[in-house]
Design a protein around this motif. Structure first.
Motif, PDB file in Angstrom:
ATOM      1  N   SER A  81       6.219   4.489  14.368  1.00  0.00           N
ATOM      2  CA  SER A  81       5.764   4.732  12.827  1.00  0.00           C
ATOM      3  C   SER A  81       6.046   3.267  12.242  1.00  0.00           C
ATOM      4  CB  SER A  81       6.662   5.835  12.184  1.00  0.00           C
ATOM      5  OG  SER A  81       8.092   5.425  12.171  1.00  0.00           O
ATOM      6  N   ARG A  82       5.525   3.092  11.438  1.00  0.00           N
ATOM      7  CA  ARG A  82       5.896   1.664  10.673  1.00  0.00           C
ATOM      8  C   ARG A  82       5.713   1.715   9.184  1.00  0.00           C
ATOM      9  NH1 ARG A  82       0.961  -1.299  10.342  1.00  0.00           N
ATOM     10  NH2 ARG A  82      -0.840  -0.097  11.493  1.00  0.00           N
ATOM     11  N   ILE A  83       6.238   0.658   8.456  1.00  0.00           N
ATOM     12  CA  ILE A  83       5.981   0.692   6.916  1.00  0.00           C
ATOM     13  C   ILE A  83       4.926  -0.276   6.700  1.00  0.00           C
ATOM     14  CG2 ILE A  83       7.150  -0.135   4.834  1.00  0.00           C
ATOM     15  CD1 ILE A  83       8.303   2.590   6.128  1.00  0.00           C
ATOM     16  N   VAL A  84       4.119   0.122   5.903  1.00  0.00           N
ATOM     17  CA  VAL A  84       3.075  -0.773   5.116  1.00  0.00           C
ATOM     18  C   VAL A  84       3.348  -1.203   3.784  1.00  0.00           C
ATOM     19  CG1 VAL A  84       0.486  -0.942   4.991  1.00  0.00           C
ATOM     20  CG2 VAL A  84       1.321   0.076   6.957  1.00  0.00           C
ATOM     21  N   THR A  85       3.422  -2.296   3.358  1.00  0.00           N
ATOM     22  CA  THR A  85       3.515  -2.681   1.962  1.00  0.00           C
ATOM     23  C   THR A  85       2.286  -2.906   1.144  1.00  0.00           C
ATOM     24  OG1 THR A  85       5.465  -3.891   2.537  1.00  0.00           O
ATOM     25  CG2 THR A  85       4.407  -4.516   0.444  1.00  0.00           C
ATOM     26  N   VAL A  86       2.310  -2.032  -0.043  1.00  0.00           N
ATOM     27  CA  VAL A  86       1.006  -2.077  -0.667  1.00  0.00           C
ATOM     28  C   VAL A  86       1.232  -2.892  -2.187  1.00  0.00           C
ATOM     29  CG1 VAL A  86      -0.665  -0.657  -1.846  1.00  0.00           C
ATOM     30  CG2 VAL A  86       0.241   0.041   0.170  1.00  0.00           C
ATOM     31  N   ARG A  93       5.286  -4.051  -5.797  1.00  0.00           N
ATOM     32  CA  ARG A  93       4.970  -4.097  -4.278  1.00  0.00           C
ATOM     33  C   ARG A  93       5.856  -2.816  -3.931  1.00  0.00           C
ATOM     34  NH1 ARG A  93       2.382  -7.502  -6.169  1.00  0.00           N
ATOM     35  NH2 ARG A  93       2.158  -9.755  -5.212  1.00  0.00           N
ATOM     36  N   THR A  94       5.127  -1.751  -3.172  1.00  0.00           N
ATOM     37  CA  THR A  94       5.533  -0.739  -2.623  1.00  0.00           C
ATOM     38  C   THR A  94       5.470  -0.491  -1.330  1.00  0.00           C
ATOM     39  OG1 THR A  94       5.274   0.288  -4.994  1.00  0.00           O
ATOM     40  CG2 THR A  94       5.941   1.841  -3.201  1.00  0.00           C
ATOM     41  N   ASP A  95       6.406  -0.038  -0.582  1.00  0.00           N
ATOM     42  CA  ASP A  95       6.248   0.567   0.814  1.00  0.00           C
ATOM     43  C   ASP A  95       5.636   2.000   0.960  1.00  0.00           C
ATOM     44  OD1 ASP A  95       7.119  -1.990   1.716  1.00  0.00           O
ATOM     45  OD2 ASP A  95       9.313  -1.460   1.454  1.00  0.00           O
ATOM     46  N   PHE A  96       4.997   1.886   1.574  1.00  0.00           N
ATOM     47  CA  PHE A  96       4.457   3.478   2.533  1.00  0.00           C
ATOM     48  C   PHE A  96       4.563   3.686   3.881  1.00  0.00           C
ATOM     49  CE2 PHE A  96       2.513   2.928  -1.758  1.00  0.00           C
ATOM     50  CZ  PHE A  96       2.497   4.061  -2.371  1.00  0.00           C
ATOM     51  N   LEU A  97       4.920   4.741   4.259  1.00  0.00           N
ATOM     52  CA  LEU A  97       5.049   5.088   5.437  1.00  0.00           C
ATOM     53  C   LEU A  97       3.780   5.299   6.273  1.00  0.00           C
ATOM     54  CD1 LEU A  97       7.169   5.913   7.866  1.00  0.00           C
ATOM     55  CD2 LEU A  97       7.011   8.336   7.121  1.00  0.00           C
ATOM     56  N   LEU A  98       3.704   5.010   7.526  1.00  0.00           N
ATOM     57  CA  LEU A  98       2.403   5.290   8.328  1.00  0.00           C
ATOM     58  C   LEU A  98       2.927   5.636   9.758  1.00  0.00           C
ATOM     59  CD1 LEU A  98      -0.598   5.129   8.998  1.00  0.00           C
ATOM     60  CD2 LEU A  98      -0.341   2.586   9.406  1.00  0.00           C
ATOM     61  N   GLU A  99       2.548   6.982   9.807  1.00  0.00           N
ATOM     62  CA  GLU A  99       2.969   7.573  11.350  1.00  0.00           C
ATOM     63  C   GLU A  99       1.525   7.476  12.114  1.00  0.00           C
ATOM     64  OE1 GLU A  99       5.890  10.881  11.920  1.00  0.00           O
ATOM     65  OE2 GLU A  99       5.062  11.406  10.284  1.00  0.00           O
ATOM     66  N   LEU A 141      -4.155   4.258   4.706  1.00  0.00           N
ATOM     67  CA  LEU A 141      -2.811   5.082   4.724  1.00  0.00           C
ATOM     68  C   LEU A 141      -3.199   6.499   4.350  1.00  0.00           C
ATOM     69  CD1 LEU A 141      -0.754   2.805   2.665  1.00  0.00           C
ATOM     70  CD2 LEU A 141      -0.450   3.106   5.096  1.00  0.00           C
ATOM     71  N   PRO A 142      -2.437   7.384   5.032  1.00  0.00           N
ATOM     72  CA  PRO A 142      -2.727   8.763   4.811  1.00  0.00           C
ATOM     73  C   PRO A 142      -2.264   9.272   3.373  1.00  0.00           C
ATOM     74  CG  PRO A 142      -0.944   8.571   6.195  1.00  0.00           C
ATOM     75  CD  PRO A 142      -1.536   7.240   6.172  1.00  0.00           C
ATOM     76  N   VAL A 143      -1.483   8.772   2.687  1.00  0.00           N
ATOM     77  CA  VAL A 143      -1.188   9.055   1.574  1.00  0.00           C
ATOM     78  C   VAL A 143      -2.459   8.889   0.453  1.00  0.00           C
ATOM     79  CG1 VAL A 143       0.344   8.641  -0.462  1.00  0.00           C
ATOM     80  CG2 VAL A 143       1.207   8.919   1.613  1.00  0.00           C
ATOM     81  N   ASP A 176       3.586  10.498  -1.788  1.00  0.00           N
ATOM     82  CA  ASP A 176       4.342   9.533  -1.032  1.00  0.00           C
ATOM     83  C   ASP A 176       5.643  10.399  -0.570  1.00  0.00           C
ATOM     84  OD1 ASP A 176       4.950   7.653   1.063  1.00  0.00           O
ATOM     85  OD2 ASP A 176       6.329   6.660  -0.596  1.00  0.00           O
ATOM     86  N   ALA A 177       6.111  11.136  -1.511  1.00  0.00           N
ATOM     87  CA  ALA A 177       7.400  11.755  -1.277  1.00  0.00           C
ATOM     88  C   ALA A 177       6.997  13.038  -0.513  1.00  0.00           C
ATOM     89  CB  ALA A 177       7.994  12.298  -2.797  1.00  0.00           C
ATOM     90  N   GLU A 178       5.985  13.815  -0.657  1.00  0.00           N
ATOM     91  CA  GLU A 178       5.563  14.938   0.009  1.00  0.00           C
ATOM     92  C   GLU A 178       5.281  14.590   1.547  1.00  0.00           C
ATOM     93  OE1 GLU A 178       2.192  16.845  -1.707  1.00  0.00           O
ATOM     94  OE2 GLU A 178       3.068  16.929  -3.774  1.00  0.00           O
ATOM     95  N   TYR A 179       4.492  13.430   1.792  1.00  0.00           N
ATOM     96  CA  TYR A 179       4.453  13.059   3.087  1.00  0.00           C
ATOM     97  C   TYR A 179       5.493  12.688   3.922  1.00  0.00           C
ATOM     98  CZ  TYR A 179       2.267  10.247   6.795  1.00  0.00           C
ATOM     99  OH  TYR A 179       2.199   9.733   8.007  1.00  0.00           O
ATOM    100  N   SER A 180       6.524  12.091   3.173  1.00  0.00           N
ATOM    101  CA  SER A 180       7.997  11.862   3.638  1.00  0.00           C
ATOM    102  C   SER A 180       8.643  13.294   3.869  1.00  0.00           C
ATOM    103  CB  SER A 180       8.826  10.925   2.995  1.00  0.00           C
ATOM    104  OG  SER A 180       8.296   9.784   2.795  1.00  0.00           O
ATOM    105  N   ALA A 181       8.514  14.004   3.311  1.00  0.00           N
ATOM    106  CA  ALA A 181       9.226  15.345   3.472  1.00  0.00           C
ATOM    107  C   ALA A 181       8.728  16.063   4.512  1.00  0.00           C
ATOM    108  CB  ALA A 181       9.062  16.016   2.147  1.00  0.00           C
ATOM    109  N   ASP A 182       7.170  16.020   4.686  1.00  0.00           N
ATOM    110  CA  ASP A 182       6.712  16.524   6.179  1.00  0.00           C
ATOM    111  C   ASP A 182       7.134  16.133   7.376  1.00  0.00           C
ATOM    112  OD1 ASP A 182       5.196  18.363   4.352  1.00  0.00           O
ATOM    113  OD2 ASP A 182       3.541  16.961   4.304  1.00  0.00           O
ATOM    114  N   ALA A 183       7.316  14.532   7.401  1.00  0.00           N
ATOM    115  CA  ALA A 183       7.745  13.734   8.511  1.00  0.00           C
ATOM    116  C   ALA A 183       9.025  14.211   8.659  1.00  0.00           C
ATOM    117  CB  ALA A 183       7.576  12.116   7.971  1.00  0.00           C
TER     118      ALA A 183
END
Length: 321
Positions: A90-95, A78-84, A112-114, A143-150
Motif C-alpha cells: 500500500s502507499r499514500i497518494v497526495t492529492v 494538500r491531502t493524503d489518500f490511501l491506495l491499496e 484512487l478508489p475513493v 476516505d474514512a470509510e475506505y480506511s475503516a474497511d482497510a
C-alpha cells in the motif's frame, strides 16, 4: 486524464472531455485531473484561470504549503489518500485540491478508489451533493470509510497469523512467513493512521476557515468523530501486532534453544569418554593396563558406559524433551 462533473437534477454526472472546446461548453462543479498532460493543464488555466501545481509542489509536506489561500482568493489544500494495490504494498497518494470560482479542482498522479466510489455514489444518490464543497466533504467521508474497511482487512489477516503462530507445531519457516505478514500489516496500519491524521487536519482547516454552511459543518464534525473512532482501532491493532511479533520472536528463540540444548547435552555427555581417552593416551612408560589382554576393551567399555550414563540421567530428569 481529465474528468469533468456537472450537477444535473441533484446528481453528479460526468461529461466526456476530448478537446478544449468540450471543456468550454460545460459549467462543472468538479474537475478531476489524473496525471494531467501539459495541454490539459493549459486548458484549465486558460478557461478557469487556475494554475495547477506540479508534482513536486503536490508532495511538499510543510504545513504552510498544504493549506493556504492564494493571492487571487483560491483556496489550496494538500491531502493524503490511501491506495491499496493487490500486486504490491500500500502507499499514500497526495492529492492537490483547489477551491476556485465555486468549483473543485483535484490533481493526483493515480486513479484512487475513493474517487471512483464518490463518483459512483453521486450518480446513484440524487440530492446527496449540492455544490463543490459537498464533493470535497464526500471525498473525506469516503476516505474514512475506505480506511475503516482497510482496518477490518488488517484485523482479519492478523487473526489468520495468530492462528498460525499459536499452533502446536511452529517451525522456523512458519515464523518467517508470520513475520513477513505481520510487517506488512504493521506498515498498512501505520499508513492508515497517517492518512487519518492528515484528513483530520484538512477537515479542521475547512471548519476554522468558516467555509462551510451549517449542514456541511455538522457533516465535517461527523467525519472528525469517525476519524477519532478509527484512531482507537489503529491503536488496538498496533498492540495486537506487537503481541504477535513478540510471540513469534519468542517461538523462534525456543526453537533455537532446543538446538542449543541438544549440542549442550551432547558436549556434556562426551566429556567423560574424552577424559578416559585422555588418560589412556598419556605417554607414560608405566601404565598397568598396558600389560592386560583386556585393557583395550576395558577402556572402550568405560568410555561407552560414561557416555550412556549422562544420557540416561538427562532423560530421567526430562532435559531431552
Amino acid at each position: 486524464m481529465i474528468n469533468v462533473f456537472v450537477l444535473q437534477n441533484g446528481r453528479l454526472n460526468q461529461v466526456p472531455i476530448d478537446t478544449r472546446g468540450d471543456l468550454e461548453k460545460v459549467e462543472p462543479v468538479w474537475v478531476d485531473l489524473t496525471d494531467p498532460t501539459d495541454d490539459e493543464r493549459s486548458w484549465v488555466k486558460a478557461i478557469y484561470g487556475v494554475t495547477l501545481p506540479g508534482e513536486d509542489e503536490v508532495k511538499d509536506i510543510e504545513a504552510s504549503a498544504r493549506y493556504y489561500e492564494a493571492e487571487n482568493g483560491d483556496l489550496h489544500l494538500r491531502t493524503d489518500f490511501l491506495l491499496e494495490e493487490e500486486d504490491g504494498p500500500s502507499r499514500i497518494v497526495t492529492v492537490a485540491f483547489i477551491l476556485a470560482r465555486k468549483m473543485l479542482f483535484s490533481v493526483h498522479t493515480d486513479d484512487l478508489p475513493v474517487f471512483r466510489l464518490v463518483r459512483m455514489r453521486a450518480r446513484s444518490r440524487p440530492g446527496s451533493i449540492a455544490d463543490y464543497m459537498d464533493v470535497l466533504l464526500d471525498l473525506y467521508a469516503t476516505d474514512a470509510e475506505y480506511s475503516a474497511d482497510a482496518l477490518e482487512g488488517i484485523y482479519q489477516n492478523l487473526e489468520e497469523v495468530s492462528g498460525r503462530v499459536l499452533q502446536k507445531e511452529f517451525t522456523d519457516q512458519d515464523a518467517a512467513a508470520a513475520l513477513n505478514a505481520i510487517a506488512h500489516e504493521e506498515d498498512l496500519n501505520g499508513r492508515i493512521r497517517r492518512n487519518m491524521m492528515d484528513t483530520r487536519r484538512a477537515v479542521s482547516f475547512l471548519m476554522r476557515g468558516r467555509l462551510l454552511n451549517s449542514e456541511q459543518f455538522e457533516e465535517a464534525r461527523q467525519i472528525l468523530r469517525d476519524i477519532e473512532s478509527l484512531d482507537g482501532h489503529t491503536s488496538f491493532l498496533f498492540d495486537k501486532i506487537n503481541f504477535l511479533m513478540d510471540a513469534t520472536v519468542g517461538f523462534i528463540n525456543i526453537n533455537q534453544n532446543k538446538i542449543i540444548k541438544i549440542f549442550s547435552v551432547a558436549s556434556v555427555a562426551f566429556l567423560p569418554p574424552t577424559l578416559i581417552a585422555s588418560i589412556y593416551g598419556m605417554n607414560f612408560k608405566w601404565l598397568p593396563e598396558l600389560e592386560w589382554d583386556l585393557g583395550y576393551p576395558l577402556a572402550l567399555g568405560l568410555m561407552l558406559a560414561s557416555a550412556i550414563a549422562p544420557f540416561l540421567y538427562f532423560r530421567h530428569r526430562g532435559w531431552l524433551k
